[in-house]
Write an enzyme that holds these catalytic residues in place. Structure first.
Site, PDB file in Angstrom:
ATOM      1  N   HIS A 180       0.839  -1.185   0.000  1.00 54.78           N
ATOM      2  CA  HIS A 180       0.000   0.000   0.000  1.00 54.78           C
ATOM      3  C   HIS A 180       0.877   1.239   0.000  1.00 54.78           C
ATOM      4  CE1 HIS A 180      -3.099   2.901   1.167  1.00 54.78           C
ATOM      5  NE2 HIS A 180      -3.941   2.019   0.662  1.00 54.78           N
ATOM      6  N   GLU A 183      -7.926  -4.739  -0.258  1.00 60.05           N
ATOM      7  CA  GLU A 183      -8.494  -5.456  -1.397  1.00 60.05           C
ATOM      8  C   GLU A 183      -8.459  -6.977  -1.205  1.00 60.05           C
ATOM      9  OE1 GLU A 183     -10.022  -3.674  -3.230  1.00 60.05           O
ATOM     10  OE2 GLU A 183      -8.939  -1.988  -4.099  1.00 60.05           O
TER      11      GLU A 183
HETATM   12  N1  ACO Z   1       3.919  -7.558  -4.941  1.00 61.37           N
HETATM   13  C1  ACO Z   1       5.257  -7.583  -5.183  1.00 61.37           C
HETATM   14  N2  ACO Z   1       6.052  -6.526  -4.979  1.00 61.37           N
HETATM   15  C2  ACO Z   1       5.489  -5.405  -4.510  1.00 61.37           C
HETATM   16  C3  ACO Z   1       4.113  -5.305  -4.238  1.00 61.37           C
HETATM   17  C4  ACO Z   1       3.326  -6.450  -4.467  1.00 61.37           C
HETATM   18  N3  ACO Z   1       2.010  -6.444  -4.245  1.00 61.37           N
HETATM   19  N4  ACO Z   1       3.828  -4.069  -3.795  1.00 61.37           N
HETATM   20  C5  ACO Z   1       4.995  -3.402  -3.793  1.00 61.37           C
HETATM   21  N5  ACO Z   1       5.991  -4.200  -4.232  1.00 61.37           N
HETATM   22  C6  ACO Z   1       7.406  -3.849  -4.374  1.00 61.37           C
HETATM   23  C7  ACO Z   1       7.620  -2.782  -5.408  1.00 61.37           C
HETATM   24  O1  ACO Z   1       7.835  -3.358  -6.678  1.00 61.37           O
HETATM   25  C8  ACO Z   1       8.850  -2.094  -4.881  1.00 61.37           C
HETATM   26  O2  ACO Z   1       9.980  -2.861  -5.190  1.00 61.37           O
HETATM   27  P1  ACO Z   1      11.419  -2.143  -5.395  1.00 61.37           P
HETATM   28  O3  ACO Z   1      11.675  -1.314  -4.180  1.00 61.37           O
HETATM   29  O4  ACO Z   1      12.367  -3.294  -5.565  1.00 61.37           O
HETATM   30  O5  ACO Z   1      11.274  -1.306  -6.630  1.00 61.37           O
HETATM   31  C9  ACO Z   1       8.662  -2.169  -3.377  1.00 61.37           C
HETATM   32  O6  ACO Z   1       7.827  -3.285  -3.142  1.00 61.37           O
HETATM   33  C10 ACO Z   1       8.070  -0.946  -2.741  1.00 61.37           C
HETATM   34  O7  ACO Z   1       6.781  -0.722  -3.249  1.00 61.37           O
HETATM   35  P2  ACO Z   1       6.346   0.647  -3.900  1.00 61.37           P
HETATM   36  O8  ACO Z   1       6.541   0.534  -5.382  1.00 61.37           O
HETATM   37  O9  ACO Z   1       7.015   1.801  -3.226  1.00 61.37           O
HETATM   38  O10 ACO Z   1       4.850   0.700  -3.572  1.00 61.37           O
HETATM   39  P3  ACO Z   1       3.910   1.864  -4.070  1.00 61.37           P
HETATM   40  O11 ACO Z   1       3.577   2.673  -2.892  1.00 61.37           O
HETATM   41  O12 ACO Z   1       4.417   2.584  -5.253  1.00 61.37           O
HETATM   42  O13 ACO Z   1       2.687   1.034  -4.622  1.00 61.37           O
HETATM   43  C11 ACO Z   1       0.785  -0.293  -4.668  1.00 61.37           C
HETATM   44  C12 ACO Z   1       1.626   0.682  -3.851  1.00 61.37           C
HETATM   45  C13 ACO Z   1       0.470   0.330  -6.068  1.00 61.37           C
HETATM   46  C14 ACO Z   1      -0.527  -0.561  -3.966  1.00 61.37           C
HETATM   47  C15 ACO Z   1       1.598  -1.603  -4.852  1.00 61.37           C
HETATM   48  O14 ACO Z   1       1.891  -2.136  -3.570  1.00 61.37           O
HETATM   49  C16 ACO Z   1       0.867  -2.603  -5.709  1.00 61.37           C
HETATM   50  O15 ACO Z   1       0.903  -2.497  -6.941  1.00 61.37           O
HETATM   51  N6  ACO Z   1       0.172  -3.632  -5.081  1.00 61.37           N
HETATM   52  C17 ACO Z   1      -0.549  -4.630  -5.815  1.00 61.37           C
HETATM   53  C18 ACO Z   1      -1.876  -4.043  -6.344  1.00 61.37           C
HETATM   54  C19 ACO Z   1      -2.909  -3.857  -5.238  1.00 61.37           C
HETATM   55  O16 ACO Z   1      -3.119  -4.706  -4.386  1.00 61.37           O
HETATM   56  N7  ACO Z   1      -3.592  -2.684  -5.309  1.00 61.37           N
HETATM   57  C20 ACO Z   1      -4.626  -2.304  -4.343  1.00 61.37           C
HETATM   58  C21 ACO Z   1      -4.125  -1.203  -3.452  1.00 61.37           C
HETATM   59  S1  ACO Z   1      -5.310  -0.769  -2.198  1.00 61.37           S
HETATM   60  C22 ACO Z   1      -6.407   0.265  -2.942  1.00 61.37           C
HETATM   61  O17 ACO Z   1      -6.202   0.807  -4.002  1.00 61.37           O
HETATM   62  C23 ACO Z   1      -7.683   0.539  -2.262  1.00 61.37           C
END
Ligand code: ACO
Length: 365
Positions: free
Chosen positions: A255, A310
């Protein structure tokens, strides 16, 4: 003034709000001075919509009046049914919803935004979804009931069956917990549109478009797909490891704001455990949660990736019999309250949004 660049606007405060506090470090969610997780189990959808729009919980008389207003506005005008009927059969529900809300955009919804406008759009959204859903399935439209509350009426219009108390309570808890969440992408979209003094329907149509994306509201459908693909507990570790090796995202985890457990996921986990007939699918969900958290810590150490709302939204919605294709539209049924509350708040102290961009292209010779 020094201009900073911050991709995704992380950490940038774009507005003051009295609607909710999202405390990502401590895993707290507060709606107008109340813990959201407590509101979710003790109150109705209507009471919390009232709280967000009016700033206080309703008394008995104001709740009665408010309930009537919502019920009166559940009906679809003929022209809207006609428009929905003409949309291509392959159009997904979020696009149908975006189009239908846009089509409602008469002068009734012009600036300045009001609670009355918010009530109308919130009341009609479940009817738009159920009308279209049943039509696509070749089923007769079920008119809204005047005897059921918002959550129960939504399930009733979809299925034709009056839902039991446990299902109504579970859907209500889900709806309250997803009603409002600070400056997320769709809420920001709504506020930006409204800041131009555009109408409420434009702001909400834009928010629906933003909610539609898989990184925001589209995740629960993909959670069901993930669990279906995993199939069995034995398969979970190798499946998830393979995804992470291929640098793929695991839906329902991570998140932007919460760097600890998402309080909404925690509350919904409790709701699922109380649902009668908890099935093997839920069992698998608990197992996948534990396995994924362990593997995410291995592959992304220190990133603090936990289950987001979610993941358990998928579990609750599936348990109440909601078809997976309606998960994101159902998120809209609840989040429209937060969007409209923000649009109203924006209108009270408006300043048009106008951030800068940093030019990184070439200059003329
Ligand atoms: N699976 C695998 N890796 C992940 C996930 C995940 N679900 N979420 C984050 N990461 C990784 C990123 O790739 C990143 O890796 P890096 O540092 O090696 O580049 C690291 O963890 C840090 O994550 P961020 O990219 O900083 O997370 P950000 O805040 O940009 O994104 C988000 C948040 C978009 C929700 C992301 O976690 C994601 O895409 N999750 C999966 C989709 C999801 O479940 N969405 C629903 C969100 S809740 C809502 O909208 C109500």
């Amino acid at each position: 003034m020094k201009i900073l660049m911050n991709p995704g606007l992380t950490g940038v405060v774009a507005a003051e709000t009295k609607l909710s506090l999202v405390d990502g470090e401590n895993g707290h969610l507060v709606y107008r001075g109340h813990w959201a997780k407590e509101l979710a189990v003790h109150y109705s959808f209507e009471e919390i919509a009232y709280l967000l729009w009016y700033g206080q919980l309703p008394n008995e008389i104001s709740l009665k009046v408010f309930n009537e207003e919502l019920k009166e506005n559940r009906y679809l005008p003929d022209f809207l049914m006609d428009i929905i009927d003409r949309l291509p059969v392959e159009m997904d529900m979020m696009s149908v919803l975006r189009t239908a809300i846009s089509a409602l955009g008469s002068s009734t919804f012009d600036w300045q935004p009001t609670v009355n406008q918010a009530t109308k759009l919130t009341a009609i959204t479940p009817t738009i979804i159920s009308y279209r859903y049943r039509k696509m399935k070749g089923l007769d439209f079920i008119q809204p009931s005047q005897h059921l509350d918002h959550a129960a009426n939504y399930l009733y219009m979809l299925t034709g069956i009056i839902p039991n108390e446990a299902h109504t309570r579970a859907l209500t808890a889900y709806m309250i917990l997803t009603m409002e969440h600070g400056m997320n992408a769709s809420t920001f979209t709504a506020r930006v549109i409204s800041s131009t003094q555009s109408d409420m329907t434009s702001a909400i149509s834009g928010a629906i478009g933003s909610m539609k994306g898989p990184l925001h509201g589209g995740a629960p459908t993909e959670v069901v797909q993930l669990l279906n693909e995993i199939g069995t507990k034995e398969n979970a570790e190798s499946y998830l490891r393979n995804k992470l090796e291929n640098k793929e995202l695991i839906m329902g985890f991570g998140h932007r704001v919460y760097k600890t457990k998402d309080p909404r996921a925690e509350a919904l986990r409790t709701v699922t455990s109380q649902l009668a007939g908890s099935d093997t699918w839920l069992d698998l969900a608990y197992h996948v949660e534990n396995t994924a958290i362990k593997l995410l810590e291995e592959y992304k150490p220190g990133r603090k990736l936990y289950t987001n709302v979610e993941f358990y939204a998928a579990a609750v919605l599936r348990a109440v019999g909601m078809p997976a294709e309606l998960f994101t539209p159902t998120f809209t049924v609840s989040r429209i309250v937060g969007w409209t509350a923000h649009v109203i708040e924006q209108g009270e102290n408006n300043k048009i949004f106008r951030p800068e961009s940093a030019y990184v292209g070439s200059m003329p010779e």
